[in-house]
Design an enzyme around this catalytic site. Structure first.
Site, mmCIF file in Angstrom:
data_model
loop_
_atom_site.group_PDB
_atom_site.id
_atom_site.type_symbol
_atom_site.label_atom_id
_atom_site.label_comp_id
_atom_site.label_asym_id
_atom_site.label_seq_id
_atom_site.Cartn_x
_atom_site.Cartn_y
_atom_site.Cartn_z
ATOM 1 N N TYR A 164 -1.065 -0.390 10.516
ATOM 2 C CA TYR A 164 -1.393 -1.046 9.236
ATOM 3 C C TYR A 164 -0.245 -0.865 8.244
ATOM 4 O O TYR A 164 0.245 -1.821 7.654
ATOM 5 C CB TYR A 164 -2.685 -0.465 8.663
ATOM 6 N N SER A 211 0.838 -1.200 0.000
ATOM 7 C CA SER A 211 0.000 0.000 0.000
ATOM 8 C C SER A 211 0.870 1.245 0.000
ATOM 9 O O SER A 211 1.949 1.258 0.590
ATOM 10 C CB SER A 211 -0.882 0.005 1.261
ATOM 11 N N LYS A 249 2.484 -3.643 6.382
ATOM 12 C CA LYS A 249 2.738 -3.752 4.939
ATOM 13 C C LYS A 249 4.228 -3.641 4.646
ATOM 14 O O LYS A 249 4.782 -4.424 3.862
ATOM 15 C CB LYS A 249 1.964 -2.655 4.190
HETATM 16 P P1 NAD Z 1 -10.866 -7.143 1.373
HETATM 17 O O1 NAD Z 1 -11.082 -7.107 2.838
HETATM 18 O O2 NAD Z 1 -12.014 -7.005 0.452
HETATM 19 O O3 NAD Z 1 -10.130 -8.517 0.976
HETATM 20 C C1 NAD Z 1 -9.309 -9.198 1.897
HETATM 21 C C2 NAD Z 1 -9.769 -10.640 1.904
HETATM 22 O O4 NAD Z 1 -8.926 -11.393 2.763
HETATM 23 C C3 NAD Z 1 -11.206 -10.815 2.420
HETATM 24 O O5 NAD Z 1 -11.944 -11.604 1.518
HETATM 25 C C4 NAD Z 1 -11.032 -11.526 3.768
HETATM 26 O O6 NAD Z 1 -12.096 -12.412 4.052
HETATM 27 C C5 NAD Z 1 -9.719 -12.259 3.547
HETATM 28 N N1 NAD Z 1 -8.977 -12.523 4.787
HETATM 29 C C6 NAD Z 1 -8.724 -11.656 5.795
HETATM 30 N N2 NAD Z 1 -8.013 -12.260 6.758
HETATM 31 C C7 NAD Z 1 -7.781 -13.540 6.338
HETATM 32 C C8 NAD Z 1 -7.113 -14.662 6.890
HETATM 33 N N3 NAD Z 1 -6.537 -14.600 8.103
HETATM 34 N N4 NAD Z 1 -7.099 -15.812 6.198
HETATM 35 C C9 NAD Z 1 -7.692 -15.899 4.980
HETATM 36 N N5 NAD Z 1 -8.363 -14.869 4.398
HETATM 37 C C10 NAD Z 1 -8.390 -13.714 5.086
HETATM 38 O O7 NAD Z 1 -9.748 -6.052 1.062
HETATM 39 P P2 NAD Z 1 -9.223 -5.471 -0.338
HETATM 40 O O8 NAD Z 1 -9.607 -4.043 -0.394
HETATM 41 O O9 NAD Z 1 -9.575 -6.386 -1.440
HETATM 42 O O10 NAD Z 1 -7.630 -5.518 -0.089
HETATM 43 C C11 NAD Z 1 -6.884 -6.617 -0.552
HETATM 44 C C12 NAD Z 1 -5.445 -6.329 -0.197
HETATM 45 O O11 NAD Z 1 -5.046 -5.073 -0.764
HETATM 46 C C13 NAD Z 1 -5.180 -6.205 1.307
HETATM 47 O O12 NAD Z 1 -3.934 -6.793 1.597
HETATM 48 C C14 NAD Z 1 -5.105 -4.699 1.542
HETATM 49 O O13 NAD Z 1 -4.280 -4.368 2.650
HETATM 50 C C15 NAD Z 1 -4.487 -4.244 0.251
HETATM 51 N N6 NAD Z 1 -4.788 -2.841 -0.075
HETATM 52 C C16 NAD Z 1 -6.093 -2.426 -0.155
HETATM 53 C C17 NAD Z 1 -6.361 -1.084 -0.446
HETATM 54 C C18 NAD Z 1 -7.779 -0.572 -0.512
HETATM 55 O O14 NAD Z 1 -7.970 0.660 -0.402
HETATM 56 N N7 NAD Z 1 -8.774 -1.437 -0.690
HETATM 57 C C19 NAD Z 1 -5.313 -0.184 -0.681
HETATM 58 C C20 NAD Z 1 -3.999 -0.659 -0.600
HETATM 59 C C21 NAD Z 1 -3.750 -1.997 -0.296
HETATM 60 C C1 WQD Z 2 -9.510 9.898 0.733
HETATM 61 C C2 WQD Z 2 -9.712 11.383 0.916
HETATM 62 C C3 WQD Z 2 -10.070 12.069 3.189
HETATM 63 C C4 WQD Z 2 -13.915 9.995 3.630
HETATM 64 C C5 WQD Z 2 -7.060 4.868 2.898
HETATM 65 C C6 WQD Z 2 -6.070 4.156 3.766
HETATM 66 C C7 WQD Z 2 -4.975 3.562 2.908
HETATM 67 C C8 WQD Z 2 -5.556 2.718 1.789
HETATM 68 C C9 WQD Z 2 -6.579 3.488 0.996
HETATM 69 C C10 WQD Z 2 -5.363 0.398 2.468
HETATM 70 C C11 WQD Z 2 -8.992 11.975 2.120
HETATM 71 C C12 WQD Z 2 -11.313 12.339 2.343
HETATM 72 C C13 WQD Z 2 -12.724 10.488 3.125
HETATM 73 C C14 WQD Z 2 -14.968 10.890 3.933
HETATM 74 C C15 WQD Z 2 -13.582 12.715 3.207
HETATM 75 N N1 WQD Z 2 -6.137 1.517 2.310
HETATM 76 N N2 WQD Z 2 -12.576 11.815 2.926
HETATM 77 N N3 WQD Z 2 -14.768 12.221 3.713
HETATM 78 O O1 WQD Z 2 -7.256 7.895 3.640
HETATM 79 O O2 WQD Z 2 -6.300 8.223 1.288
HETATM 80 O O3 WQD Z 2 -6.417 5.944 2.259
HETATM 81 O O4 WQD Z 2 -7.576 3.975 1.924
HETATM 82 O O5 WQD Z 2 -4.240 0.222 2.130
HETATM 83 O O6 WQD Z 2 -4.167 2.761 3.750
HETATM 84 O O7 WQD Z 2 -5.468 5.101 4.636
HETATM 85 O O8 WQD Z 2 -8.518 7.103 1.582
HETATM 86 O O9 WQD Z 2 -10.871 7.207 0.934
HETATM 87 O O10 WQD Z 2 -10.304 7.264 3.410
HETATM 88 O O11 WQD Z 2 -9.811 9.266 1.980
HETATM 89 O O12 WQD Z 2 -13.423 13.942 3.031
HETATM 90 O O13 WQD Z 2 -16.079 10.508 4.405
HETATM 91 O O14 WQD Z 2 -11.105 11.649 1.141
HETATM 92 O O15 WQD Z 2 -9.820 13.118 4.101
HETATM 93 O O16 WQD Z 2 -8.534 13.263 1.778
HETATM 94 P P1 WQD Z 2 -7.088 7.403 2.248
HETATM 95 P P2 WQD Z 2 -9.957 7.655 2.013
#
Ligand code: NAD
Ligand code: WQD
Length: 338
Positions: free
Chosen positions: A149, A125, A153
Site C-alpha cells: 500500500y 499517506s 502511494k
Molecule cells: P474510502 O475507501 O472511504 O474512500 C475511497 C473511495 O474511492 C471510496 O468511495 C471508493 O468507493 C472509491 N474507489 C475505490 N476504488 C475506486 C475506483 N477504482 N474507481 C473509482 N472509485 C474508487 O477511503 P478514505 O479513508 O476516504 O481515503 C481516501 C484516500 O486517502 C485514499 O487514497 C487513501 O489511501 C488515503 N488515505 C487514507 C487514510 C485513512 O486512514 N483513511 C490515511 C492516509 C491516506
Molecule cells: C493506530 C494505533 C495500533 C487497532 C493505518 C495505516 C496507514 C493509514 C492510517 C492509510 C497503533 C493501535 C489499533 C486496535 C490497537 N491508512 N491499535 N488496537 O496503523 O497507525 O495506520 O491507518 O493510509 O496506512 O497503516 O492506524 O488505527 O490501525 O493503529 O491497539 O484494535 O492503534 O497498534 O499503535 P495505523 P491504526
C-alpha cells in the site's frame, strides 16, 4: 472559485472535503465506483451543503468515462482520493493494489492530460515513511515503504512529481495524511469501515456501542510514555480544510509540493482511550494483546510545511475527534444517549 472533480468522492475523506469546498464556493463533481462507499452519501451531502452536485458512477481506470466527465463539467482541477487503503489487504493481493492505486492513477492522469486538466491534489499517506528514525517527521525524512500500500502511494507521488517536472502538470500537491479520525459535526457523514475495523478509532466506537466486547491493545511494551503505540490523529474536518487550502494554492501557483498533514502531537492508544471515555462517558474495556506485525512504536508529523505553504494548522483536538467519532457511530448504531 473552481470546478473540481473529487475521485472517490463518496468516500470518507472526500465527502468531508466536499462540504468544505462547497462552503468556500467551489463547484464539485463526484466520481466514484461505490466499491467502498454507501450509495446514499451524495444525497446526504446534498442535504448538508444545500446544493446539487454531479455524481458520476465510474472507475478511475476507465479513461473514456473519466475524460467525458472532465469535459462535460469543465473540470479545472482534480483531488484524487480514489484508492484501496488497507495495508493487510495490499500484502495479500499486491496486483489489485498496483492495478487500482497505480494504474488507476495513470489512467486518471491520462484522462486529465487528454482534457487539458493540469492541476491535481493527491491523497498520499505517512505510510511512505515506514519505520521513521524519529518523530516529529519532516517531509524530507527518508521514505522507506514497508508494504504494498505504501509503495503504491510513493509511486503515485513520484509519477505526479515527474509530470510536474516535465511540464505535463502545471501544479500538484502530494498530501501525506497521518491518522484521520472523527466525522462531520452533523453526524450525517463519517467513516464506514467494512467488517471488523482495522483502525483504532472506529474499533473504539464499536466497543462503545457494545458491538465489540473490548479493545485489544496491540502491545504495551513499546518505547513510548505509556508503552502503547503513539500516532498523530487528525480530525477529518481539519484534513478537509487543508485540502481546500491546498487546492486554492495550486490553482493560484504553478508549483509541485509534498506536505505532511498532521497535528504534530503524538497520542498513545491509552491516551486516546482515556480521552474517548472522558468525552463520551462510555467505558472501553481493554485486553492487552501482543504487538501487531508491521506496527511502529511512534510516529507523528512536523506540521510546519503545511503552515508555511498553505497557512494551515489543525484546529481540532483529541476531545473533538472523540466526540465527533462517537456521535457518528452512535447515530449509525441507534444509540441515543448523546
Ligand atoms: P474510502 O475507501 O472511504 O474512500 C475511497 C473511495 O474511492 C471510496 O468511495 C471508493 O468507493 C472509491 N474507489 C475505490 N476504488 C475506486 C475506483 N477504482 N474507481 C473509482 N472509485 C474508487 O477511503 P478514505 O479513508 O476516504 O481515503 C481516501 C484516500 O486517502 C485514499 O487514497 C487513501 O489511501 C488515503 N488515505 C487514507 C487514510 C485513512 O486512514 N483513511 C490515511 C492516509 C491516506
Ligand atoms: C493506530 C494505533 C495500533 C487497532 C493505518 C495505516 C496507514 C493509514 C492510517 C492509510 C497503533 C493501535 C489499533 C486496535 C490497537 N491508512 N491499535 N488496537 O496503523 O497507525 O495506520 O491507518 O493510509 O496506512 O497503516 O492506524 O488505527 O490501525 O493503529 O491497539 O484494535 O492503534 O497498534 O499503535 P495505523 P491504526
Amino acid at each position: 472559485m473552481a470546478r473540481v472533480m473529487l475521485t472517490g468522492g463518496a468516500g470518507y475523506i472526500a465527502s468531508h472535503t466536499a462540504t468544505v469546498l462547497s462552503e468556500r464556493g467551489h463547484e464539485i463533481v463526484l466520481l466514484d465506483n461505490f466499491s467502498n462507499a454507501e450509495r446514499d452519501v451524495p444525497a446526504r451531502l446534498r442535504g448538508l451543503i444545500g446544493r446539487e452536485m454531479p455524481v458520476i458512477e465510474a472507475d478511475i481506470r476507465d479513461v473514456d468515462a473519466v475524460s467525458a466527465a472532465l469535459a462535460a463539467h469543465k473540470v479545472e482541477a482534480v483531488i484524487h482520493f480514489a484508492a484501496l487503503k488497507a495495508v493487510g489487504e495490499s500484502e495479500a493481493d499486491p496486483l489489485l493494489y498496483y492495478d487500482i492505486n497505480i494504474i488507476g492513477a495513470i489512467r486518471l492522469l491520462q484522462a486529465m492530460q487528454a482534457q487539458g486538466v493540469a492541476r491535481i491534489v493527491f491523497s498520499s499517506s505517512a505510510t511512505v515513511y515506514g519505520q521513521p528514525d524519529a518523530s516529529p517527521i519532516r517531509e524530507d525524512a527518508p521514505t522507506r515503504v514497508q508494504n504494498i500500500y505504501g509503495r503504491t502511494k510513493l509511486v503515485t507521488e513520484d509519477l505526479i512529481r515527474d509530470l510536474a517536472r516535465t511540464g505535463k502538470l502545471r501544479a500538484a500537491a502530494n498530501l501525506r495524511y497521518f491518522n484521520p479520525v472523527g466525522a462531520h459535526a452533523s453526524a450525517v457523514i463519517g467513516e464506514t469501515p467494512r467488517g471488523v475495523p482495522n483502525n483504532l478509532m472506529p474499533y473504539i466506537t464499536q466497543v462503545a456501542t457494545g458491538e465489540r466486547p473490548y479493545l485489544n491493545v496491540y502491545g504495551n511494551d513499546y518505547e513510548t510514555h505509556d508503552g502503547t503505540g503513539v500516532r498523530d490523529y487528525i480530525h477529518v474536518m481539519d484534513l478537509a480544510e487543508a485540502h481546500a487550502l491546498a487546492l486554492e494554492h495550486i490553482l493560484a501557483n504553478d508549483v509541485a509540493v509534498t506536505v505532511n498533514l498532521g497535528t504534530g502531537i503524538g497520542v498513545s492508544v491509552l491516551d486516546l482511550v482515556g480521552a474517548f471515555e472522558r468525552a463520551t462517558g462510555r467505558r472501553i474495556p481493554l485486553n492487552i494483546a501482543p504487538r501487531r506485525a508491521g506496527d511502529v512504536a511512534s510516529y507523528y508529523a512536523d506540521p510546519a510545511a503545511a503552515a508555511a505553504i498553505f497557512g494551515w494548522r489543525a484546529r481540532r483536538g483529541i476531545d473533538d475527534m472523540c466526540r465527533d467519532a462517537w456521535a457518528w457511530q452512535a447515530r449509525r448504531s441507534g444509540v441515543n444517549d448523546l
